[in-house]
Design a protein around this motif. Structure first.
Motif, PDB file in Angstrom:
ATOM      1  N   LEU A 130     -70.711 -22.010 -93.685  1.00 29.47           N
ATOM      2  CA  LEU A 130     -69.607 -22.660 -94.013  1.00 29.47           C
ATOM      3  C   LEU A 130     -68.275 -22.003 -94.361  1.00 29.47           C
ATOM      4  O   LEU A 130     -67.235 -22.768 -94.273  1.00 29.47           O
ATOM      5  CB  LEU A 130     -70.446 -23.513 -95.221  1.00 29.47           C
ATOM      6  N   ARG A 131     -68.292 -21.558 -95.151  1.00 30.43           N
ATOM      7  CA  ARG A 131     -66.798 -20.689 -95.889  1.00 30.43           C
ATOM      8  C   ARG A 131     -65.710 -20.194 -94.692  1.00 30.43           C
ATOM      9  O   ARG A 131     -64.820 -20.286 -94.667  1.00 30.43           O
ATOM     10  CB  ARG A 131     -67.259 -20.215 -96.739  1.00 30.43           C
ATOM     11  N   SER A 132     -66.674 -19.328 -94.077  1.00 34.85           N
ATOM     12  CA  SER A 132     -66.169 -18.395 -92.808  1.00 34.85           C
ATOM     13  C   SER A 132     -64.970 -18.989 -91.680  1.00 34.85           C
ATOM     14  O   SER A 132     -64.199 -19.820 -91.262  1.00 34.85           O
ATOM     15  CB  SER A 132     -66.999 -17.550 -92.087  1.00 34.85           C
ATOM     16  N   GLY A 133     -65.532 -21.449 -91.472  1.00 32.69           N
ATOM     17  CA  GLY A 133     -65.267 -21.900 -90.928  1.00 32.69           C
ATOM     18  C   GLY A 133     -63.695 -22.779 -91.838  1.00 32.69           C
ATOM     19  O   GLY A 133     -63.350 -23.423 -90.951  1.00 32.69           O
ATOM     20  N   LEU A 134     -63.220 -22.063 -92.430  1.00 26.50           N
ATOM     21  CA  LEU A 134     -62.826 -22.969 -93.601  1.00 26.50           C
ATOM     22  C   LEU A 134     -60.982 -21.946 -93.713  1.00 26.50           C
ATOM     23  O   LEU A 134     -61.360 -20.132 -93.409  1.00 26.50           O
ATOM     24  CB  LEU A 134     -63.045 -22.736 -94.942  1.00 26.50           C
ATOM     25  N   PRO A 135     -60.009 -22.901 -93.342  1.00 29.70           N
ATOM     26  CA  PRO A 135     -58.966 -22.062 -93.360  1.00 29.70           C
ATOM     27  C   PRO A 135     -59.034 -20.861 -94.549  1.00 29.70           C
ATOM     28  O   PRO A 135     -59.916 -21.163 -96.011  1.00 29.70           O
ATOM     29  CB  PRO A 135     -58.399 -23.172 -94.459  1.00 29.70           C
ATOM     30  N   ASP A 136     -58.220 -20.222 -94.714  1.00 29.74           N
ATOM     31  CA  ASP A 136     -58.466 -19.018 -95.736  1.00 29.74           C
ATOM     32  C   ASP A 136     -57.707 -19.228 -96.509  1.00 29.74           C
ATOM     33  O   ASP A 136     -58.464 -18.414 -97.813  1.00 29.74           O
ATOM     34  CB  ASP A 136     -57.106 -18.077 -95.476  1.00 29.74           C
ATOM     35  N   PRO A 137     -56.830 -20.060 -97.324  1.00 30.61           N
ATOM     36  CA  PRO A 137     -56.348 -20.452 -98.891  1.00 30.61           C
ATOM     37  C   PRO A 137     -57.751 -21.106 -99.619  1.00 30.61           C
ATOM     38  O   PRO A 137     -58.388 -21.341-100.611  1.00 30.61           O
ATOM     39  CB  PRO A 137     -55.478 -21.360 -98.715  1.00 30.61           C
ATOM     40  N   ALA A 179     -62.061 -21.157-106.006  1.00 36.70           N
ATOM     41  CA  ALA A 179     -63.340 -21.944-106.067  1.00 36.70           C
ATOM     42  C   ALA A 179     -63.894 -23.358-105.695  1.00 36.70           C
ATOM     43  O   ALA A 179     -64.430 -23.876-105.245  1.00 36.70           O
ATOM     44  CB  ALA A 179     -63.784 -21.815-107.794  1.00 36.70           C
ATOM     45  N   LEU A 180     -62.273 -24.014-106.072  1.00 36.27           N
ATOM     46  CA  LEU A 180     -62.257 -25.712-105.335  1.00 36.27           C
ATOM     47  C   LEU A 180     -60.941 -25.991-105.071  1.00 36.27           C
ATOM     48  O   LEU A 180     -60.342 -25.523-106.166  1.00 36.27           O
ATOM     49  CB  LEU A 180     -62.390 -26.717-107.290  1.00 36.27           C
ATOM     50  N   ASP A 233     -67.964 -24.738-102.769  1.00 37.32           N
ATOM     51  CA  ASP A 233     -69.030 -24.069-102.328  1.00 37.32           C
ATOM     52  C   ASP A 233     -68.611 -23.868-100.573  1.00 37.32           C
ATOM     53  O   ASP A 233     -69.525 -24.308 -99.914  1.00 37.32           O
ATOM     54  CB  ASP A 233     -70.398 -24.013-102.664  1.00 37.32           C
ATOM     55  N   GLY A 234     -67.683 -24.161 -99.948  1.00 36.48           N
ATOM     56  CA  GLY A 234     -67.923 -24.427 -98.183  1.00 36.48           C
ATOM     57  C   GLY A 234     -68.188 -25.705 -97.775  1.00 36.48           C
ATOM     58  O   GLY A 234     -68.167 -26.120 -96.747  1.00 36.48           O
ATOM     59  N   VAL A 235     -68.408 -26.597 -98.625  1.00 32.80           N
ATOM     60  CA  VAL A 235     -68.498 -27.450 -98.487  1.00 32.80           C
ATOM     61  C   VAL A 235     -67.540 -29.136 -99.014  1.00 32.80           C
ATOM     62  O   VAL A 235     -66.839 -28.895-100.338  1.00 32.80           O
ATOM     63  CB  VAL A 235     -69.935 -28.608 -98.982  1.00 32.80           C
ATOM     64  N   ASP A 236     -67.224 -29.994 -97.722  1.00 35.06           N
ATOM     65  CA  ASP A 236     -66.902 -31.305 -98.936  1.00 35.06           C
ATOM     66  C   ASP A 236     -67.276 -32.181 -99.247  1.00 35.06           C
ATOM     67  O   ASP A 236     -68.363 -32.437 -99.031  1.00 35.06           O
ATOM     68  CB  ASP A 236     -65.731 -32.634 -97.533  1.00 35.06           C
TER      69      ASP A 236
END
Length: 340
Positions: A11-18, A23-24, A92-95
């Motif tokens: 999940l985190r790999s699909g997020l923008p770098d910042p 952590a939040l 944690d990679g989740v909205d």
């Protein structure tokens, strides 16, 4: 829905770098309170915040700035009858806003925790405090009864409760205010959460007890590598306790910077006036009280324009963006204070 480490990483790999580094992360959060007539009151307006893993972000501002509303909104439970009308809260990679209520409850108990300023209101008066801590450990850590009680006793020792074996069987009314607050901290940290919200948790305590509790909270946060949002009305506390500080006014973050940068070179007029409120200099305190006579409920322009001693016509007509000046020092102001 259970989030394992591999899925979290995916999940985190699909997020923008910042967002991966934090952590939040909160983006464009808006919280409104409906009125019987007319447009709703906006308590939080287009708020962005990032908190790095293992760090403590202090959030300061006067009463009514929206600090507690933000704390409760992170847990997706703004104070009634408020409601979140926009924004994302990434953890944690989740909205978090996209999770079901059951999934949110598991997150809140295990990975997200809050320490409140009224410990007696948080504790059940009919159950011994040790049992209340142990229950949280049993539910979220899946421990048996004996292991959960041992965990609870260990937490009472860590928060430096005197005679912890005896206090395990004490009820909330048998504890002093300082001890009750330590119990609430133990309950909040017993599951080693990765993110902790302290909502003005040390207000009303004796300064000596306050210093001891702050030291305990920082030590436990470091041991557990927990990130923390530390909400307070006392900007002086953040100078000794927090890594970064955000200044909030009328539901908006006006300035955010490292602790040293904020206190050595504040750039927003409100930050300077807020510091003046805690000054030993009578003239500075009087300047703060005079500035507090203005209003914050503007329909356009900067929310602080009516109180700002440096406001110009542009400030009353155009809302400033939160702009990064240098090295993560961001200010929401058309005319940031320049100091030699």
């Amino acid at each position: 829905m259970v989030f394992d480490m591999n899925k979290n990483a995916s999940l985190r790999s699909g997020l923008p770098d910042p967002l991966k580094r934090n952590a939040l992360s909160i983006r464009d959060l808006r919280v409104e309170f409906p009125k019987a007539m007319g447009a709703p009151s906006v308590a939080i307006n287009s708020l962005d915040i990032d908190i790095a893993p293992g760090s403590i972000l202090g959030l300061v501002g006067e009463s009514g700035a929206g600090k507690t509303t933000l704390a409760r909104s992170i847990l997706n439970h703004p104070p009634a009858p408020g409601r979140i009308t926009n924004g994302k809260i990434w953890f944690d990679g989740v909205d978090l806003r996209q999770l079901s209520e059951g999934e949110q409850q598991r997150k809140r108990g295990r990975d997200l925790s809050i320490v409140v300023p009224n410990p007696r209101g948080e504790l059940n008066p009919l159950i011994p405090v040790g049992e209340q801590i142990a229950t949280r450990a049993r539910v979220h850590l899946k421990l048996d009864k004996r292991a959960a009680r041992a965990k609870a006793l260990d937490m009472l020792r860590k928060v430096q409760i005197p005679d912890p074996e005896r206090r395990m069987n004490a009820y909330a009314h048998e504890l002093s205010g300082g001890m009750a607050q330590r119990v609430v901290i133990a309950m909040a940290l017993v599951c080693s959460p990765r993110f902790v919200i302290s909502d003005d948790a040390t207000s009303g305590l004796d300064v000596t007890v306050q210093a001891q509790i702050l030291k305990t909270m920082r030590q436990l946060s470091q041991e557990q590598d927990s990130a923390m949002l530390f909400i307070t009305r006392d900007i002086g506390i953040t100078a000794h306790f927090c890594d970064r500080v955000a200044v909030m006014y009328a539901g908006e973050v006006l300035e955010v910077a490292s602790r040293n940068a904020l206190f050595l070179r504040p750039r927003h007029p409100y930050t300077i006036m807020l510091m003046a409120a805690f000054s030993h200099n009578a003239k500075l305190r009087n300047d703060w009280h005079r500035s507090a006579s203005g209003g914050a409920d503007r329909k356009s322009g900067c929310c602080y324009a009516d109180r700002c001693p440096m406001a110009q016509q542009k400030c009353r007509e155009q809302a400033p963006a939160l702009a990064d000046l240098a090295d993560g020092h961001s200010v929401r102001c058309h005319f940031p204070v320049e100091r030699a």
